[in-house]
Structures are given as structure tokens and as C-alpha cells.
Design a protein around this motif. Structure first.
Motif, mmCIF file in Angstrom:
data_model
loop_
_atom_site.group_PDB
_atom_site.id
_atom_site.type_symbol
_atom_site.label_atom_id
_atom_site.label_comp_id
_atom_site.label_asym_id
_atom_site.label_seq_id
_atom_site.Cartn_x
_atom_site.Cartn_y
_atom_site.Cartn_z
ATOM 1 N N ASP A 93 22.107 32.662 59.357
ATOM 2 C CA ASP A 93 20.958 31.819 59.676
ATOM 3 C C ASP A 93 21.407 30.365 59.662
ATOM 4 O O ASP A 93 22.168 29.951 58.794
ATOM 5 C CB ASP A 93 19.843 32.005 58.639
ATOM 6 N N GLY A 103 19.872 26.229 60.691
ATOM 7 C CA GLY A 103 18.656 25.493 61.006
ATOM 8 C C GLY A 103 18.865 24.290 61.889
ATOM 9 O O GLY A 103 17.913 23.641 62.288
ATOM 10 N N ARG A 104 20.059 23.979 62.210
ATOM 11 C CA ARG A 104 20.276 22.765 62.989
ATOM 12 C C ARG A 104 20.896 23.105 64.335
ATOM 13 O O ARG A 104 20.218 23.349 65.299
ATOM 14 C CB ARG A 104 21.191 21.823 62.197
#
Length: 92
Positions: free
Chosen positions: A65, A67-68
């Protein structure tokens, strides 16, 4: 009186608390094992291998995972970011 104190000190020294044995070193449930023969780092969580890092790259059992952003810069850009490590005398 001195004799009493000397006897009390000897008795205290002989009957003092026994040395507590240290618990044997146990492996932690979360750790990074280094395998010099295979030239790998194995990431262990809850005593199960979840990822391995070797010369070919990062191998993950589960998902990744982020997020950016994920950027493919190519191997040369990454190599320039990693500081060079001087060779040990045994490697020469």
C-alpha cells in the motif's frame, strides 16, 4: 561486637540472594534476519516471513500500500542514491 558484625557479614554473604539466571535469548516475533550465504534480508512478523530483499529486488508475500506516488526511475538513478560501501578486506 566486631566479631558479631564479622560473623553477620559472612552469613549475609553466604546466604544472600542467589544470582538470578538470565532468561535465554529468544528470537523476537518481529525482526529482520540476514542470510549471508543467500545474500538476503528476510523480514519476519509474528514469526512468519513476509518479505525478502535480495540483489534482484524486494519480494513481498502480501500487498503493498502506498499513499503518494510510485515512480520508476530506473536502476541507475537508484544506484546513485545509495551510498557506496567500501569493500571489506575479506572481499578483496
Amino acid at each position: 561486637m566486631r566479631t558479631f558484625i564479622a560473623i553477620a557479614a559472612v552469613i549475609a554473604a553466604l546466604t544472600g540472594y542467589p544470582a538470578l539466571a538470565e532468561e535465554p535469548a529468544s528470537q523476537q516475533s518481529t525482526r529482520i534476519d540476514i542470510d549471508q550465504a543467500a545474500k538476503t534480508f528476510v523480514f519476519i512478523i509474528d514469526d512468519e516471513p513476509v518479505a525478502m530483499l535480495d540483489k534482484e529486488g524486494l519480494h513481498v508475500v502480501g500487498g503493498i500500500d502506498y499513499g503518494r506516488s510510485l515512480t520508476d526511475t530506473g536502476p541507475d538513478a537508484i544506484k546513485s542514491m545509495i551510498p557506496s560501501v567500501p569493500k571489506e578486506a575479506a572481499d578483496e
